[in-house]
Design a protein around this motif. Structure first.
Motif, PDB file in Angstrom:
ATOM      1  N   TRP A 147      -6.105   2.234   8.048  1.00 16.17           N
ATOM      2  CA  TRP A 147      -4.886   1.538   8.458  1.00 16.17           C
ATOM      3  C   TRP A 147      -4.838   1.448   9.976  1.00 16.17           C
ATOM      4  CZ3 TRP A 147      -1.324   3.874  11.679  1.00 16.17           C
ATOM      5  CH2 TRP A 147      -1.443   5.255  11.832  1.00 16.17           C
ATOM      6  N   TYR A 168      -7.784   6.871   5.577  1.00 12.33           N
ATOM      7  CA  TYR A 168      -7.014   7.658   4.620  1.00 12.33           C
ATOM      8  C   TYR A 168      -7.941   8.692   3.993  1.00 12.33           C
ATOM      9  CZ  TYR A 168      -3.164   4.262   4.622  1.00 12.33           C
ATOM     10  OH  TYR A 168      -2.109   3.453   4.966  1.00 12.33           O
ATOM     11  N   TRP A 179       0.869  -1.180   0.000  1.00 12.38           N
ATOM     12  CA  TRP A 179       0.000   0.000   0.000  1.00 12.38           C
ATOM     13  C   TRP A 179       0.902   1.225   0.000  1.00 12.38           C
ATOM     14  CZ3 TRP A 179      -4.740   1.298  -1.099  1.00 12.38           C
ATOM     15  CH2 TRP A 179      -5.296   2.476  -0.605  1.00 12.38           C
ATOM     16  N   SER A 217      -3.299  -6.842   4.217  1.00 10.21           N
ATOM     17  CA  SER A 217      -4.658  -6.410   3.917  1.00 10.21           C
ATOM     18  C   SER A 217      -5.640  -7.341   4.626  1.00 10.21           C
ATOM     19  CB  SER A 217      -4.889  -6.436   2.404  1.00 10.21           C
ATOM     20  OG  SER A 217      -6.140  -5.876   2.081  1.00 10.21           O
ATOM     21  N   SER A 264     -10.743   3.508   2.947  1.00  8.38           N
ATOM     22  CA  SER A 264      -9.532   2.733   3.229  1.00  8.38           C
ATOM     23  C   SER A 264      -8.976   3.184   4.565  1.00  8.38           C
ATOM     24  CB  SER A 264      -8.497   2.955   2.125  1.00  8.38           C
ATOM     25  OG  SER A 264      -8.981   2.487   0.881  1.00  8.38           O
ATOM     26  N   ARG A 308     -19.905   2.955  -2.641  1.00  9.32           N
ATOM     27  CA  ARG A 308     -19.963   1.509  -2.811  1.00  9.32           C
ATOM     28  C   ARG A 308     -21.312   0.964  -2.344  1.00  9.32           C
ATOM     29  NH1 ARG A 308     -14.840  -0.877  -3.378  1.00  9.32           N
ATOM     30  NH2 ARG A 308     -15.927  -2.870  -3.454  1.00  9.32           N
ATOM     31  N   GLN A 329     -10.204   8.582   0.117  1.00  6.74           N
ATOM     32  CA  GLN A 329     -10.391   7.194  -0.316  1.00  6.74           C
ATOM     33  C   GLN A 329     -11.843   6.738  -0.164  1.00  6.74           C
ATOM     34  OE1 GLN A 329      -7.903   5.327  -1.575  1.00  6.74           O
ATOM     35  NE2 GLN A 329      -6.349   6.879  -1.289  1.00  6.74           N
ATOM     36  N   GLU A 330     -12.783   7.675  -0.077  1.00  3.64           N
ATOM     37  CA  GLU A 330     -14.161   7.324   0.266  1.00  3.64           C
ATOM     38  C   GLU A 330     -15.023   7.148  -0.985  1.00  3.64           C
ATOM     39  OE1 GLU A 330     -12.750  10.234   1.243  1.00  3.64           O
ATOM     40  OE2 GLU A 330     -12.143   9.829   3.314  1.00  3.64           O
ATOM     41  N   VAL A 361      -4.078  -2.900   6.641  1.00 10.52           N
ATOM     42  CA  VAL A 361      -4.989  -1.992   5.952  1.00 10.52           C
ATOM     43  C   VAL A 361      -6.291  -2.727   5.672  1.00 10.52           C
ATOM     44  CG1 VAL A 361      -3.119  -0.658   4.891  1.00 10.52           C
ATOM     45  CG2 VAL A 361      -4.133  -2.578   3.645  1.00 10.52           C
ATOM     46  N   CYS A 362      -7.338  -1.961   5.468  1.00 15.24           N
ATOM     47  CA  CYS A 362      -8.639  -2.546   5.158  1.00 15.24           C
ATOM     48  C   CYS A 362      -9.364  -1.578   4.229  1.00 15.24           C
ATOM     49  CB  CYS A 362      -9.449  -2.786   6.429  1.00 15.24           C
ATOM     50  SG  CYS A 362     -10.999  -3.695   6.186  1.00 15.24           S
ATOM     51  N   HIS A 363      -9.987  -2.119   3.206  1.00 13.78           N
ATOM     52  CA  HIS A 363     -10.751  -1.323   2.242  1.00 13.78           C
ATOM     53  C   HIS A 363     -12.161  -1.899   2.208  1.00 13.78           C
ATOM     54  CE1 HIS A 363      -6.623  -0.402   1.064  1.00 13.78           C
ATOM     55  NE2 HIS A 363      -6.451  -1.688   0.842  1.00 13.78           N
ATOM     56  N   SER A 364     -13.113  -1.246   2.845  1.00 22.02           N
ATOM     57  CA  SER A 364     -14.415  -1.887   3.015  1.00 22.02           C
ATOM     58  C   SER A 364     -15.492  -0.898   3.421  1.00 22.02           C
ATOM     59  CB  SER A 364     -14.300  -2.975   4.103  1.00 22.02           C
ATOM     60  OG  SER A 364     -15.558  -3.526   4.407  1.00 22.02           O
TER      61      SER A 364
END
Length: 318
Positions: A314, A262, A186, A193, A312, A269, A265-266, A232-235
């Motif tokens: 961290w 971050y 990242w 992740s 996203s 979704r 990063q929005e 990190v996580c993207h959700s």
């Protein structure tokens, strides 16, 4: 006549210039083609991979014809080599597609056949890294979960997320209790992740704490060259808007509070929350179940004209 990417595409009814098939052609077959297991061995493996009976029997029925199908063998051999080339690499999911149903059960289940054929190489990779066999099967057993979700969502057997399972076959993702940790990068730095399997019970603070506590020792022991200090996580689970609908002590909000977000990063979704909460297949919002506070929150926000986002975040590994 020797098969090519174009002739395979024609037989499957796919685009003659399909990028994935071109990649397979450029990769070429392995020096030693992978072997599909026989019916008894396959049955044992599918049981160990937590595949439910209905899918298991369909897969076993498809094995003989798939093994003799030159188009599927062309794909399986080259896809196997793609996985071997990326073994252990933090390069994300491979973009494997869903194959057309019209080519039969072997095409619908081609990723499962590839899973069975590549499994010995994956287990050898795990063993070479010193990963305990019990941990290997804990990770690889997500195959059954993926097949269950597909059947629940579409009413028939298959794999709708073949790219996701390439992480398992390449040894790039490992389940440690409630959470999965993927070797990743990242912004140029090594990270883990974090992913949340559908099966495994509530994402309680205690269960997540236990998974995070296992992560650094596991990867330090088995992937010391990676050296990640951050997760990190993207959700959609990290969307702060959830706190407006759910109690602060809820598992979802407590999970969301773990992460520093971050900026910038929005992304929207809506589809992501509908997929993971409802396994949405396009039905109107008013037809979606409203049994839990999360289901009610997901629908209420959308019906009010809002949008869900997938930030996203961290956090430092303990």
């Amino acid at each position: 006549m020797e098969l090519t990417a174009q002739s395979v595409a024609e037989r499957l009814g796919m685009d003659r210039d399909d990028a994935w098939l071109r990649r397979l052609a450029e990769t070429g077959p392995p020096a030693r083609p992978p072997e599909l297991p026989g019916p008894e061995e396959a049955r044992v493996l599918l049981d160990r991979l937590r595949v439910a009976a209905e899918d298991r029997e369909e897969i076993l029925a498809a094995l003989p014809a798939a093994a003799a199908d030159p188009v599927l063998r062309w794909i399986l051999d080259r896809a196997h080599q793609v996985l071997l080339d990326g073994m252990g690499e933090p390069s994300g999911q491979d973009t494997f597609p869903v194959l057309p149903d019209e080519h039969g059960a072997g095409a619908r289940y081609y990723l499962v056949l590839l899973y069975l054929a590549t499994l010995p190489a994956t287990l050898r990779f795990h063993a070479a890294r010193g990963i305990p066999e019990e941990s290997s099967w804990e990770t690889l057993g997500q195959l059954g979960e993926v097949l269950d979700i597909h059947r629940h969502k579409y009413g028939r057997g298959g794999v709708h997320v073949p790219g996701w399972l390439t992480l398992h076959l390449r040894g790039a993702i490992h389940r440690l209790g409630r959470l999965q940790f993927e070797l990743s990068r990242w912004e140029g730095r090594p990270v883990l992740s974090v992913h949340i399997p559908a099966v495994g019970g509530p994402i309680s603070a205690e269960a997540c704490d236990s998974s995070f506590a296992r992560a650094r020792p596991f990867f330090a022991a088995h992937f010391p060259e990676h050296g990640a200090e951050l997760a990190v996580c993207h959700s959609w689970l990290l969307d702060p808007q959830l706190a407006a609908y759910l109690p602060e002590e809820s598992n979802v909000v407590r999970f969301m509070r773990r992460w520093e977000l971050y900026a910038g990063q929005e992304e929207e979704r809506d589809g992501s929350i509908l997929e993971f909460v409802f396994r949405h297949t396009g039905q109107p919002l008013e037809q979606l179940p409203q049994r839990t506070s999360l289901e009610r929150a997901a629908v209420a926000h959308l019906r009010a004209g809002g949008h869900w986002r997938a930030p996203s975040g961290w956090t430092r590994l303990p």
